[in-house]
Design an enzyme around this catalytic site. Structure first.
Site, mmCIF file in Angstrom:
data_model
loop_
_atom_site.group_PDB
_atom_site.id
_atom_site.type_symbol
_atom_site.label_atom_id
_atom_site.label_comp_id
_atom_site.label_asym_id
_atom_site.label_seq_id
_atom_site.Cartn_x
_atom_site.Cartn_y
_atom_site.Cartn_z
ATOM 1 C CG HIS A 100 -1.949 1.045 1.181
ATOM 2 N ND1 HIS A 100 -1.683 2.348 1.518
ATOM 3 C CD2 HIS A 100 -3.241 1.019 0.779
ATOM 4 C CE1 HIS A 100 -2.772 3.074 1.337
ATOM 5 N NE2 HIS A 100 -3.738 2.282 0.888
ATOM 6 C CD GLU A 174 -5.514 1.860 -2.888
ATOM 7 O OE1 GLU A 174 -6.678 1.970 -2.517
ATOM 8 O OE2 GLU A 174 -4.546 1.809 -2.111
HETATM 9 P P1 PGA Z 1 -9.540 6.070 0.589
HETATM 10 O O1 PGA Z 1 -8.331 5.054 0.793
HETATM 11 O O2 PGA Z 1 -10.726 5.285 0.121
HETATM 12 O O3 PGA Z 1 -9.721 6.695 1.914
HETATM 13 O O4 PGA Z 1 -9.104 7.044 -0.472
HETATM 14 C C1 PGA Z 1 -8.111 4.005 -0.085
HETATM 15 C C2 PGA Z 1 -6.832 3.310 0.285
HETATM 16 O O5 PGA Z 1 -5.862 3.981 0.665
HETATM 17 O O6 PGA Z 1 -6.754 2.074 0.244
#
Ligand code: PGA
Length: 262
Positions: A100, A174
């Site tokens: 992540h 992401e």
């Molecule tokens: P968020 O986070 O939905 O708060 O943008 C997603 C993530 O970091 O996995």
């Protein structure tokens, strides 16, 4: 596989929340109720490690499983403060989020490199966990160099995985600039669609076209109830990785219902 129905996958990343087991149980119990009404969707809750065991002990619908937000890149031994893949698996964790951006960050996280991320992917698989490899650029530049950055994250993250493990690999795209905002400031379904294709094509170029086509791309970054349906319908995604919106029981319930499309 022929005859196999595609199921949507919605992963909740609770991050370092909530602050008590009581709250965690409350949130989990609402999520369980909603999950049991879904027809086409599997749900994975990734709580902080300390809540995993208690939540795993409760009864839950078949389409709701648990995961971890991280594991150690080592198997066992003198690694203070670390949690192994095997420990998570033994507590009935099924999935694990790997790489992540908050862990890759050297400002908020521990500065995980692609090499560490790859080691964790291998340990996860060896431990019987299903890894979710996170990739995403920090910002977008005019000359599209973020594309080669993503391709390199994919190449390095998936290095030395067996063909068997690569088939159907889960990749969460992401973009860092879209995390923790509101749905208004995040990516459009069209752009998500483009990135999903790019990710499959890149994996295909590195590891073979069949493997690329089999990849399951999730989108994460400010998924809220307002953008859920459009991303699921037009984003060419297999599912979603949801952060802050998974912490509000009612909001997450709405997201699950909206995402439950065929
Ligand atoms: P968020 O986070 O939905 O708060 O943008 C997603 C993530 O970091 O996995």
């Amino acid at each position: 596989m022929v005859g196999m129905k595609k199921r949507n996958l919605i992963v909740a990343n609770w991050k370092m929340n909530p602050s008590s087991l009581l709250e965690a149980k409350g949130l989990f119990s609402t999520t369980k109720k909603v999950a049991s009404t879904l027809k086409n969707t599997d749900v994975v809750i990734c709580p902080p490690f300390v809540f995993l065991e208690s939540l795993a002990k409760t009864t839950r619908p078949k389409n709701l499983t648990l995961g971890a937000q991280n594991i150690s890149s080592e198997r066992k031994g003198a690694f203070t403060g670390e949690i192994s893949g095997e420990m998570v698996r033994k507590l009935e964790g099924r999935y694990v989020i790997i790489g992540h951006s908050e862990r890759r960050s050297s400002v908020f996280g521990v500065g995980e490199t692609d090499k560490i991320v790859n080691a964790k992917m291998l340990v996860a698989l060896e431990s019987g966990l299903i890894p979710i490899l996170c990739v995403g650029e920090k910002e977008r530049d005019g000359d599209a160099s973020y594309l080669s950055f993503i391709k390199e994250q994919l190449r390095a993250g998936l290095l030395n995985l067996s063909k068997k493990d690569l088939v159907g690999i889960i990749v969460a795209y992401e973009p860092i600039w879209s995390i923790g905002k509101s749905y208004k400031e995040t990516m459009s379904p069209t752009d998500i669609h483009e990135m999903s294709l790019f990710i499959k094509k890149s994996i295909g170029e590195i590891y073979g076209r069949d493997i690329g086509n089999s990849a399951k791309v999730l989108y994460g970054g400010s998924v809220e109830k307002e953008n859920t349906e459009n991303i699921m319908r037009y984003g060419d995604v297999y599912g979603l990785l949801v952060g802050h919106s998974s912490l509000i029981a009612e909001e997450f319930a709405n997201i699950l219902k909206l995402a439950d499309i065929k």
